[in-house]
Structure formats: structure tokens, C-alpha cells
Scaffold this active site. Structure first.
Site, PDB file in Angstrom:
ATOM      1  N   THR A 342       0.896  -1.283  -0.102  1.00 34.32           N
ATOM      2  CA  THR A 342       0.065  -0.018   0.138  1.00 34.32           C
ATOM      3  C   THR A 342       0.824   1.383  -0.004  1.00 34.32           C
ATOM      4  OG1 THR A 342      -1.791   1.164   1.193  1.00 34.32           O
ATOM      5  CG2 THR A 342      -0.123   0.027   2.651  1.00 34.32           C
ATOM      6  N   HIS A 395       2.546 -11.621  14.439  1.00 34.59           N
ATOM      7  CA  HIS A 395       3.667 -12.003  15.320  1.00 34.59           C
ATOM      8  C   HIS A 395       3.469 -13.541  15.437  1.00 34.59           C
ATOM      9  CE1 HIS A 395       6.906 -11.859  17.387  1.00 34.59           C
ATOM     10  NE2 HIS A 395       6.918 -10.898  18.344  1.00 34.59           N
TER      11      HIS A 395
END
Length: 424
Positions: A342, A395
Site C-alpha cells: 500500500t 507475530h
């Protein structure tokens, strides 16, 4: 007489919202004419006439949610039809749409409340809503002239007792108006100029997905910066020859797409997703490119980007971006994707933390190029065109060391563009 049905909307999409009607009751239409525009979670689709005739009834209005296979209007015979043709059309039973129930083409009388035939005319969306609310369809009054029950009929059932002298029109779907404050108590914005408008289905979906991403993923963001000197130099020297040869401009996105693919090959967990208790590592590179469109952000996908050349990547990104802004993207062009890029820099963003495009586990954020003083050594400082880049990652499967190393790899490839040729 022919029903205007909501078409199949594609994988995992069972309903949409009528965005707008392009015709009104009494209009004459031909086979293939576009009648209405339907808004789904991802794209807007056109509903076309399957037969020619006159729009006799519009059953569902703009802003109403409709299910796949549901009738939203009726096309009657054109005024020029022969009596025999019109008579045979009225007598012939209409075939049942896929997933729906057969109804007679001739408009029957509205069955009495509680009758089985009354419930049989309910749309799929109405049946589902009735089941969820425990409502007997036989007790629901239909506003449809042929007696078909829609979601609005079920939603309004029991809300207020109808008066014999002056029946109350069904309330339009949408959010209920806020309760008025008690006498003597004023709200903070009372008497001030405000505008209230319904959120589009796409905006609601974007909002839902972004919140879902933050609630389901263990999302972190790591940052780095890139010296864009080498890429700007290549573009300055080669852009005219590149445009003349390939008939497409040499932008930044092809460099970043190639750099991301090179980093994904080195750190494959950024090209994976979680499926239950399984880790699915993808061996292909379908790169999503976020595009800001009028109705909201969309992410069309460049398929097998690792097999494409620089001009092929630039051409595909340009075509997808144009379709996104014209609202003509197909569902297949939006589905899938293994990693997303993006670029907030086109709007002047200096730094941001992009949100994951789930179920993907990585997204790269580009930002504005800005001249900043860079220390070459203890004695020399020069101004360089620098860009902050950000990597948001999940994560749960990507460790911090791997995420940082991935971003460093992207930085190295962008600062040495010739290396991108070797990474392909």
C-alpha cells in the site's frame, strides 16, 4: 411476465444491497438492458433484463439488502404483445429460479394469513430472517402485489398494529432514528447543522475487516528507510526509452513489487497464512496492490508477479487501478493475494502503520519521498531522497527478527536496483 432475480454473486457472497435502479415502473426495456446496480462487499454488479417488456413492479428499493435468487422486480409483457402471446404467458407456470420456489406468472390473490401458500412465496432472505426471529411467515403481511414476502416485510412484522382506516406504510430498512430527548433536555448537537447518511456496504465491510484484523492477529509494525537515489536516477535516465518501447510509464510500484518478491523468497513465512492449526506457506506470489477508490479501499491482485517483467507489472497495476476507480473490477481480480503493498505516499503520508489484509500475514507500507540530511561518514552529510517503509506482520507466525530482516532485504534491493534482476 418475468421476475428480475438477484444473480449469483460469486464465491462466499450470498447477498448484496440495491445501490440504485436505472429504470422505473412503466419503463420499456429490451433484453440485456441494465436495470439496476447491486452493491456487494467487494464490487458493484449490474443486473440486466433477461427478456424484453415493461417494468410492471419494483419489489425492492434502493438501499435494501437482497439475497441471491430473490426477486426484486417484475417485467410484464410489452403493450404491443399479441393477445394470444399475453394470454399464454399469463397461463404458463414460471420455472423456479435456482434455489427458489416456483410461482405462477399470473399474479395470484394474496393468500390468507397463516396459509402454507403464503409462506411459500417468501424470498430466501425473508425465510432466513424469519427463522432467526422465530416469526411464522403465515402471519406476515406482504406488500408485494403478487404476495411475495421480502425481508422488509419480516422486519416490520409486529412493529405496530395496522389501522383499518389508514394502513401504515412499511418502515424503510436502515438504522432506527435516535430517541428524542426528554422535554427540557437538549443534546449537544441539537439545532446544529449535521448530515446523516447510510454507510455503503463496502465501507461497512472495510470497517468490519479492519477491526477483525486487529482482533484476530498479533499485529506489530517495524520500520526502516530507503535511499531512493538509485531508483530515481534510473527513472530519470530510462523513463523516456521505457515509455517508447513498452507504451507504459516506469513507476515505483514495479521496483517495490520485485523487491518484495525477492524478500518473500528469502523469508517465506511472510508469504503464508494460518488455517486452523496449520501453517500454509505459499509457493506462488500473487501481490495485492491497495487502490483508493471512491467507494473505499480495494486491493486488486497481480497474479504470479514473480513471472512478470517490469513493464508487465506496471501495465497490470495501471489497468487494475483504472478499473478500481471506474468501479469495474471483477470479483476474480479481488480474490486471493499472498502479500499486499500500500502506498500512502501518493497522499503525502510520511509514516504510517498499515493494517493487515487478512488472512495474509504481511503488508508493506510505502510513504512520501522527502529530502533529508544523511550522514555518509563522520565528516560528510548530504541531502538524499529518503522514504520510510513499514512492515506490519502477524507475530503469531512471524518472529520480530524475521520481520526486521525481511524489511532490511527490501531496503537493500531497492537501494541496489540492478540486484532485482538477479533476484528474478
Amino acid at each position: 411476465m418475468s421476475e428480475i432475480l438477484v444473480p449469483d454473486l460469486g464465491e462466499s457472497i450470498s447477498e448484496g444491497t440495491i445501490y440504485k435502479w436505472l429504470v422505473k415502473e412503466g419503463d420499456t426495456v429490451g433484453q440485456g438492458d441494465v436495470l439496476a446496480e447491486l452493491e456487494t462487499d467487494k464490487v458493484n454488479l449490474e443486473i440486466s433484463a433477461e427478456v424484453e417488456g415493461v417494468i410492471s413492479t419494483i419489489l425492492r428499493q434502493a438501499g435494501e439488502n437482497v439475497a441471491v435468487g430473490e426477486a426484486i422486480g417484475i417485467i410484464g409483457a410489452a403493450s404491443g404483445s399479441t393477445p394470444r402471446a399475453a394470454e399464454s404467458e399469463a397461463e404458463a407456470p414460471k420455472a423456479a429460479p435456482a434455489g427458489g420456489n416456483a410461482v405462477e406468472a399470473a399474479a395470484p390473490e394474496v393468500p390468507a394469513a397463516g396459509g402454507d401458500s403464503h409462506a411459500a412465496l417468501a424470498s430466501p432472505g425473508a425465510r432466513k430472517l424469519a427463522r432467526e426471529r422465530g416469526i411464522d411467515l403465515g402471519e406476515v403481511s406482504a406488500r408485494d402485489p403478487i404476495g411475495r414476502i421480502g425481508q422488509a416485510d419480516v422486519s416490520g412484522h409486529g412493529a405496530a398494529a395496522p389501522q383499518a382506516a389508514a394502513p401504515v406504510a412499511p418502515a424503510p430498512q436502515g438504522k432506527p432514528e435516535p430517541a428524542k430527548p426528554a422535554a427540557g433536555k437538549a443534546t449537544p448537537d441539537e439545532g446544529k447543522n449535521v448530515e446523516r447518511k447510510r454507510m455503503s456496504r463496502r465501507r461497512l465491510t472495510i470497517a468490519s475487516r479492519l477491526v477483525e484484523a486487529q482482533q484476530t492477529a498479533a499485529m506489530l509494525t517495524t520500520f526502516n528507510e530507503v535511499d531512493m537515489t538509485a531508483i530515481l536516477d534510473i527513472r530519470k535516465r530510462r523513463k523516456d526509452a521505457f515509455k517508447e518501447k513498452h507504451e507504459v510509464g516506469l513507476g515505483f510500484m514495479s521496483f517495490f513489487t520485485k523487491a518484495v518478491i525477492g524478500a518473500l523468497k528469502t523469508y517465506p513465512l511472510l508469504n503464508a497464512e494460518i488455517d486452523g492449526e496449520d501453517l500454509v506457506v505459499k509457493k506462488f506470489y500473487d501481490i495485492g496492490i491497495a487502490v483508493a477508490a471512491k467507494e473505499g479501499l480495494v486491493v486488486p491482485v497481480v497474479r504470479d508477479a514473480d513471472r512478470l517483467s517490469f513493464p508487465e507489472i506496471e501495465r497490470q497495476i495501471g489497468e487494475l487501478a483504472s478499473k478500481a476507480r471506474a468501479n469495474t473490477l471483477s470479483l476474480s481480480e479481488l480474490q486471493g493475494g499472498t502479500f499486499t503493498i500500500t502506498n500512502g505516499g501518493v497522499f503525502g503520508s510520511l509514516l504510517s502503520t498499515p493494517i493487515l489484509n487478512t488472512p495474509q500475514v504481511g503488508i508493506l507500507g510505502m510513504h512520501k519521498i522527502q529530502l533529508r540530511p544523511i550522514a555518509l561518514d563522520e565528516e560528510r552529510t548530504v541531502n538524499r531522497p529518503m522514504m520510510y517503509i513499514a512492515l506490519s506482520y502477524d507475530h503469531r507466525i512471524v518472529d520480530g527478527s524475521e520481520a526486521v530482516s525481511f524489511l532490511v532485504k527490501v531496503k537493500e534491493l531497492l537501494e541496489d536496483p540492478e540486484a532485482l534482476l538477479l533476484e528474478g
